[in-house]
Design a protein around this motif. Structure first.
Motif, PDB file in Angstrom:
ATOM      1  N   ASN A 103       0.839  -1.203   0.000  1.00  0.00           N
ATOM      2  CA  ASN A 103       0.000   0.000   0.000  1.00  0.00           C
ATOM      3  C   ASN A 103       0.873   1.252   0.000  1.00  0.00           C
ATOM      4  OD1 ASN A 103      -2.963  -0.032   0.074  1.00  0.00           O
ATOM      5  ND2 ASN A 103      -2.625  -1.672   1.546  1.00  0.00           N
ATOM      6  N   LEU A 104       1.893   1.243   0.859  1.00  0.00           N
ATOM      7  CA  LEU A 104       2.747   2.441   0.932  1.00  0.00           C
ATOM      8  C   LEU A 104       3.547   2.592  -0.368  1.00  0.00           C
ATOM      9  CD1 LEU A 104       3.851   2.361   4.680  1.00  0.00           C
ATOM     10  CD2 LEU A 104       2.186   3.832   3.555  1.00  0.00           C
ATOM     11  N   ALA A 105       3.939   1.445  -0.976  1.00  0.00           N
ATOM     12  CA  ALA A 105       4.641   1.533  -2.271  1.00  0.00           C
ATOM     13  C   ALA A 105       3.689   2.140  -3.296  1.00  0.00           C
ATOM     14  CB  ALA A 105       5.078   0.142  -2.717  1.00  0.00           C
ATOM     15  N   TRP A 106       2.409   1.801  -3.174  1.00  0.00           N
ATOM     16  CA  TRP A 106       1.398   2.335  -4.091  1.00  0.00           C
ATOM     17  C   TRP A 106       1.362   3.870  -3.974  1.00  0.00           C
ATOM     18  CZ3 TRP A 106      -3.891   4.217  -4.100  1.00  0.00           C
ATOM     19  CH2 TRP A 106      -4.585   3.904  -5.274  1.00  0.00           C
ATOM     20  N   TYR A 107       1.688   4.364  -2.760  1.00  0.00           N
ATOM     21  CA  TYR A 107       1.708   5.826  -2.569  1.00  0.00           C
ATOM     22  C   TYR A 107       3.109   6.387  -2.832  1.00  0.00           C
ATOM     23  CZ  TYR A 107      -2.978   5.746  -0.652  1.00  0.00           C
ATOM     24  OH  TYR A 107      -4.329   5.594  -0.489  1.00  0.00           O
ATOM     25  N   GLY A 108       4.004   5.584  -3.380  1.00  0.00           N
ATOM     26  CA  GLY A 108       5.281   6.146  -3.814  1.00  0.00           C
ATOM     27  C   GLY A 108       6.371   6.039  -2.778  1.00  0.00           C
ATOM     28  N   ALA A 109       6.301   5.047  -1.882  1.00  0.00           N
ATOM     29  CA  ALA A 109       7.355   4.950  -0.848  1.00  0.00           C
ATOM     30  C   ALA A 109       8.275   3.778  -1.166  1.00  0.00           C
ATOM     31  CB  ALA A 109       6.719   4.699   0.523  1.00  0.00           C
ATOM     32  N   GLY A 110       9.567   3.971  -0.862  1.00  0.00           N
ATOM     33  CA  GLY A 110      10.528   2.869  -0.996  1.00  0.00           C
ATOM     34  C   GLY A 110      10.338   1.889   0.157  1.00  0.00           C
ATOM     35  N   ARG A 111      10.956   0.720   0.042  1.00  0.00           N
ATOM     36  CA  ARG A 111      10.739  -0.331   1.048  1.00  0.00           C
ATOM     37  C   ARG A 111      11.256   0.120   2.408  1.00  0.00           C
ATOM     38  NH1 ARG A 111       9.375  -5.563   1.209  1.00  0.00           N
ATOM     39  NH2 ARG A 111      10.125  -6.758   3.005  1.00  0.00           N
ATOM     40  N   GLY A 112      12.460   0.673   2.439  1.00  0.00           N
ATOM     41  CA  GLY A 112      13.043   1.060   3.726  1.00  0.00           C
ATOM     42  C   GLY A 112      12.208   2.129   4.405  1.00  0.00           C
ATOM     43  N   GLU A 113      11.836   3.181   3.642  1.00  0.00           N
ATOM     44  CA  GLU A 113      11.028   4.274   4.228  1.00  0.00           C
ATOM     45  C   GLU A 113       9.724   3.685   4.783  1.00  0.00           C
ATOM     46  OE1 GLU A 113      10.326   6.336   0.704  1.00  0.00           O
ATOM     47  OE2 GLU A 113      12.251   7.379   0.568  1.00  0.00           O
ATOM     48  N   ALA A 114       9.121   2.778   4.008  1.00  0.00           N
ATOM     49  CA  ALA A 114       7.811   2.235   4.432  1.00  0.00           C
ATOM     50  C   ALA A 114       7.966   1.456   5.732  1.00  0.00           C
ATOM     51  CB  ALA A 114       7.270   1.328   3.329  1.00  0.00           C
ATOM     52  N   MET A 115       9.056   0.669   5.834  1.00  0.00           N
ATOM     53  CA  MET A 115       9.249  -0.111   7.071  1.00  0.00           C
ATOM     54  C   MET A 115       9.332   0.833   8.272  1.00  0.00           C
ATOM     55  SD  MET A 115       9.484  -3.372   6.328  1.00  0.00           S
ATOM     56  CE  MET A 115      10.629  -4.295   7.375  1.00  0.00           C
ATOM     57  N   ARG A 116      10.140   1.890   8.137  1.00  0.00           N
ATOM     58  CA  ARG A 116      10.302   2.824   9.295  1.00  0.00           C
ATOM     59  C   ARG A 116       8.960   3.490   9.602  1.00  0.00           C
ATOM     60  NH1 ARG A 116      14.946   3.588   6.794  1.00  0.00           N
ATOM     61  NH2 ARG A 116      14.243   5.394   5.582  1.00  0.00           N
ATOM     62  N   ALA A 117       8.221   3.878   8.581  1.00  0.00           N
ATOM     63  CA  ALA A 117       6.942   4.565   8.828  1.00  0.00           C
ATOM     64  C   ALA A 117       5.973   3.623   9.552  1.00  0.00           C
ATOM     65  CB  ALA A 117       6.354   5.003   7.495  1.00  0.00           C
ATOM     66  N   LEU A 118       5.925   2.365   9.113  1.00  0.00           N
ATOM     67  CA  LEU A 118       4.992   1.417   9.757  1.00  0.00           C
ATOM     68  C   LEU A 118       5.390   1.181  11.216  1.00  0.00           C
ATOM     69  CD1 LEU A 118       4.520  -1.139   6.834  1.00  0.00           C
ATOM     70  CD2 LEU A 118       2.795   0.392   7.802  1.00  0.00           C
ATOM     71  N   GLU A 119       6.702   1.227  11.448  1.00  0.00           N
ATOM     72  CA  GLU A 119       7.156   1.045  12.843  1.00  0.00           C
ATOM     73  C   GLU A 119       6.595   2.166  13.718  1.00  0.00           C
ATOM     74  OE1 GLU A 119      11.583   0.631  14.095  1.00  0.00           O
ATOM     75  OE2 GLU A 119      11.287  -0.425  12.168  1.00  0.00           O
ATOM     76  N   GLN A 120       6.626   3.392  13.178  1.00  0.00           N
ATOM     77  CA  GLN A 120       6.217   4.545  14.011  1.00  0.00           C
ATOM     78  C   GLN A 120       4.713   4.529  14.255  1.00  0.00           C
ATOM     79  OE1 GLN A 120       8.400   7.425  11.559  1.00  0.00           O
ATOM     80  NE2 GLN A 120       9.183   8.272  13.485  1.00  0.00           N
ATOM     81  N   VAL A 121       3.961   3.812  13.449  1.00  0.00           N
ATOM     82  CA  VAL A 121       2.509   3.735  13.756  1.00  0.00           C
ATOM     83  C   VAL A 121       2.218   2.395  14.422  1.00  0.00           C
ATOM     84  CG1 VAL A 121       1.608   5.323  12.043  1.00  0.00           C
ATOM     85  CG2 VAL A 121       2.091   2.969  11.386  1.00  0.00           C
TER      86      VAL A 121
END
Lengths: 225, 74, 254, 239
Positions: A103-121
């Motif tokens: 889903n986050l890749a669908w919004y234009g996020a790289g894998r690493g960025e998405a992992m960190r973002a999911l951690e923070q939520v």
């Protein structure tokens, strides 16, 4: 990801009035949202908070008054506003068939960025499970993870962002909002809970409601708006 | 141009095709008149609806005035 | 001046007051024309050499068929005006035109079927004209069904306008493909309403009936639009005044 | 097909439409493949209904041969219609349709991507399966290739036209029947020329012109239907 400097973006609303099903929800609304500013929209249920937000993103059709983005009035400025907009509405915008990472890749996020973002939520460990297996609260947090992505757009318009969050989630979101404001972004959101943000202005929509639903106008609605 | 049939009966009979012709004309004019009268029915229904609305309004306002009157002396 | 007129046309109240004056004359004209035309066609026009008297149904079948198709285009155009210039009044005209068009298509189909019985011995003939008319009826039913499905009027208007536009684009394609399909399976019988050179004694009553039907269509469309305006604008003071005034006169007269 | 590298809602001004379209196509295909039931249902419907036909009209080979072209086409049309409703419903409910409408890329590409995946998942399998059904219904030998080709082109137009109906009714709850009511009249030209092509082949005539018209309908549909569907989506989102 080059981006125009966020500091110049500003949203002005002058004498805005919205009508839904023949009933005028609010009228004569004026406010401005510049870079680094946050505005919380309050109001009773049915006061038109969601309609206001949907009008600003151009989803709701008919309004009278003027909405300007960077001094350019709607509807000409709408595509430009949408290019700088991150909107999270009642529907989370998370596709049930994909995993949070996809889903986050669908919004234009790289894998690493998405992992960190999911951690923070607080979604660590759920990165690769399909979203229809996650709870509604978790799905909303996947949507909120978009706010934690580094290249997030400057203008955030959020409908009840704090709805599905626990205390830790709220403070994490508050921190991220403050950081976004410091970088010159602007936030407009609706919420019933107060939020501790520096320089947060609030706007109560009920004050702009027409007193009691008296007939629309002597002349009848001038439909040629 | 003169009347094609020699008698009213012949006119109705139309050498056998009368039933079809009159059926077609009958149904057509019936449907058209129903279509033309429909606004009048809607007008009556709207008027009843408006009166019902005004009665509800009146009852709500009277309840409010009674409630404010009770609240005042307290 | 024209632009200002177009702008004022947008206000339902202005439309309602303006058309109050036209209604009686329009009604009178359509009654006169249709009355004269049908008497002329039924009684005074000569019978057809081949089909005998059953062809007299042409005097209501053809006008109804004309208006059924023209009605769809009128509905689609008023929907388009509503979508482009956001004029609520034209949406109301569109919503009023849909049932009227459907009824006229039904009349065209019914009279066509009744006419088919004496001519071919069966009520239903898969003739190109009749089949296209049937599909047109389905298009109308689709628009009416869609308009009923939405809870919010504003969304229903836009959705119906869009469907009517899509329908308009498809109508010529549908008519041509049905024609092609009909010629492919051409039964030996003659084409149903061929455009044979109709001689004057039959043409003039037909012309009167067509004009009469157009006047009736206009009158019915305006009458239905006026009613829908009142239903939609019931909150405004001018409607409540109007309705209030009317019930007062009625109670006086009743 | 593990995960998506290409961003779909790319916010940078340089977002190229084609890149967005390819990424959207891939994510839609990924979604569709994960919902395998959606692929099987139209095919099972297609096979079972056609299997019922001989039970209904009797097994005489020459009768079935006369009915085969028309029936296969009508049932294929119903099968596409069956799977049409779910085209936008899933995205509407979870809010991603609204995100697509807000995206800088025009909604035209999103609709085109969804319809192409819908065709890949229903139209193409129907066309591939149709010769088998033709044998079952004793379709004369000349008609198999034209059946396959006409279904290949025809189901694509059906998906495109159906997308307009799906977009108009996406905001409504029980919209299946209404969707059928709306798009059925619009399906008529495709059905006529589809069955015409197969019938012509069976009778030994050239079926090139019919296929050409089907291709023309497809070209017109590809250009106009997504625009109408995009407009309908924006209307339904405002519900």
């Amino acid at each position: 990801m080059a981006r125009k400097s966020p500091s110049s973006n500003s949203l002005q609303v002058r004498q805005l009035s919205c009508e839904r099903d023949g009933r005028v929800l609010f009228a004569g609304l004026d406010f401005e949202l510049g870079a680094g500013q946050a505005l919380q929209v309050e109001g009773a249920n049915g006061a038109g908070k969601t309609t206001l937000l949907r009008t600003l993103i151009g989803s709701a059709g008919d309004f009278t008054g003027e909405i300007a983005w960077n001094e350019r009035a709607f509807p000409a400025a709408l595509p430009d506003l949408r290019a700088h907009l991150l909107y999270i509405g009642h529907g989370a915008g998370v596709r049930r068939g994909l995993t949070p990472l996809e889903n986050l890749a669908w919004y234009g996020a790289g894998r690493g960025e998405a992992m960190r973002a999911l951690e923070q939520v607080d979604l660590f460990g759920f990165e690769d499970s399909l979203c229809h297996q996650l709870s509604a609260g978790q799905n909303r947090r996947v949507a909120l993870a978009r706010l934690f992505l580094p290249g997030a757009p400057p203008l955030w318009i959020l409908d009840e962002p704090l709805a599905a969050l626990d205390v830790a989630g709220v403070s994490a979101l508050q921190g991220q909002m403050a950081c976004h404001l410091s970088r010159g972004g602007s936030i407009l959101f609706t919420s019933h809970q107060p939020l501790a943000l520096a320089g947060l202005r609030t706007l109560n929509l009920s004050e702009y409601a027409t007193e009691e639903p008296e007939p629309l106008a002597e002349e009848g609605t001038d439909v040629f708006a | 141009m003169q009347f094609q049939f020699d008698s009213l009966a012949a006119f109705l009979h139309m050498d056998g095709h009368g039933t079809f012709v009159w059926a077609a004309y009958g149904v057509t004019f019936l449907t058209l008149t129903a279509l033309a009268l429909q606004p009048r029915l809607q007008r009556r229904r709207l008027k009843r609806e408006l009166e019902r609305q005004q009665r509800i309004e009146a009852r709500r306002r009277s309840v409010e005035t009674r409630r404010t009157r009770e609240a005042e002396p307290a | 001046m024209a632009w200002q007129w177009f702008h004022r046309l947008g206000s339902p109240r202005w439309f309602y007051q303006k058309t109050s004056a036209w209604m009686p004359w329009l009604a009178l004209a359509s009654l006169l024309l249709i009355g004269a035309g049908s008497i002329w066609g039924l009684g005074f026009a000569p019978e057809d050499a081949k089909q005998g008297n059953s062809y007299r149904i042409i005097y209501i079948h053809v006008p109804a068929a004309f208006l059924a198709l023209a009605g769809y285009y009128i509905m689609a155009i008023s929907g388009a005006i509503g979508l482009i210039w956001k004029m609520k009044l034209s949406f109301v005209v569109m919503r009023a035109a849909a049932p009227i068009g459907a009824v006229l298509t039904f009349i065209a189909l019914f009279t066509g079927a009744v006419w088919g019985k004496p001519t071919w011995g069966t009520y239903w003939v898969w003739d190109a004209r009749i089949t296209s008319m049937l599909i047109l009826l389905f298009l109308y039913i689709g628009v009416i069904a869609l308009s009923r499905a939405f809870s919010r009027e504003q969304v229903a208007d836009k959705a119906c306008a869009l469907l009517a536009l899509v329908g308009t684009v498809n109508i010529p394609i549908i008519y041509k493909s049905v024609d092609w399909w009909f010629t492919l399976h051409q039964p030996a019988t003659i084409k149903f309403t061929e455009k044979s050179s109709i001689d004057p004694s039959m043409f003039y009553p037909l012309l009167t009936m067509v004009i009469g039907f157009y006047c009736l269509y206009a009158w019915t469309l305006i009458a239905h639009t006026r009613e829908k305006i009142l239903q939609r604008e019931w909150r405004t003071s001018w409607v409540q005044q109007l309705m209030g005034g009317e019930s007062a006169t009625e109670s006086k007269a009743g | 097909m593990s995960s998506l590298e290409q961003p779909v809602l790319d916010y940078t001004p340089r977002a190229r439409n084609v890149a967005g379209f390819v990424a959207l196509l891939r994510s839609e295909l990924l979604l569709a493949l994960r919902r395998s039931a959606d692929i099987a249902n139209p095919l099972l419907f297609f096979v079972t209904v056609l299997a019922l036909l001989p039970l209904g009209v009797g097994p005489e080979p020459d009768l079935l041969a006369r009915l085969a072209p028309g029936m296969i086409w009508v049932v294929a049309l119903l099968a596409t219609l069956l799977s049409q409703e779910s085209l936008f419903r899933g995205d509407f409910e979870d809010g991603s349709l609204e995100q697509l409408a807000l995206a800088p890329q025009p909604l035209y590409f999103a609709v085109l991507a969804k319809v192409s995946v819908h065709w890949l998942v229903t139209g193409l399998p129907l066309a591939l399966l149709s010769p088998l059904l033709g044998m079952m219904l004793n379709l004369p030998s000349g008609g198999y290739l034209s059946l396959f080709l006409s279904l290949l082109l025809g189901t694509a137009s059906l998906s495109l036209i159906g997308a307009v109906g799906a977009a108009l009714t996406v905001g409504l709850r029980r919209a299946g029947l209404l969707l059928a009511l709306i798009v059925m009249p619009l399906y008529v030209p495709v059905l006529i020329f589809g069955t015409g092509a197969v019938q012509a082949a069976v009778d030994g005539y050239a079926y090139g012109p019919q296929l050409a018209i089907l291709a023309a309908l497809l070209a017109g549909g590809t250009a106009l239907a997504p625009l109408a569907a995009a407009g309908a989506i924006r209307i339904s989102l405002d519900n």
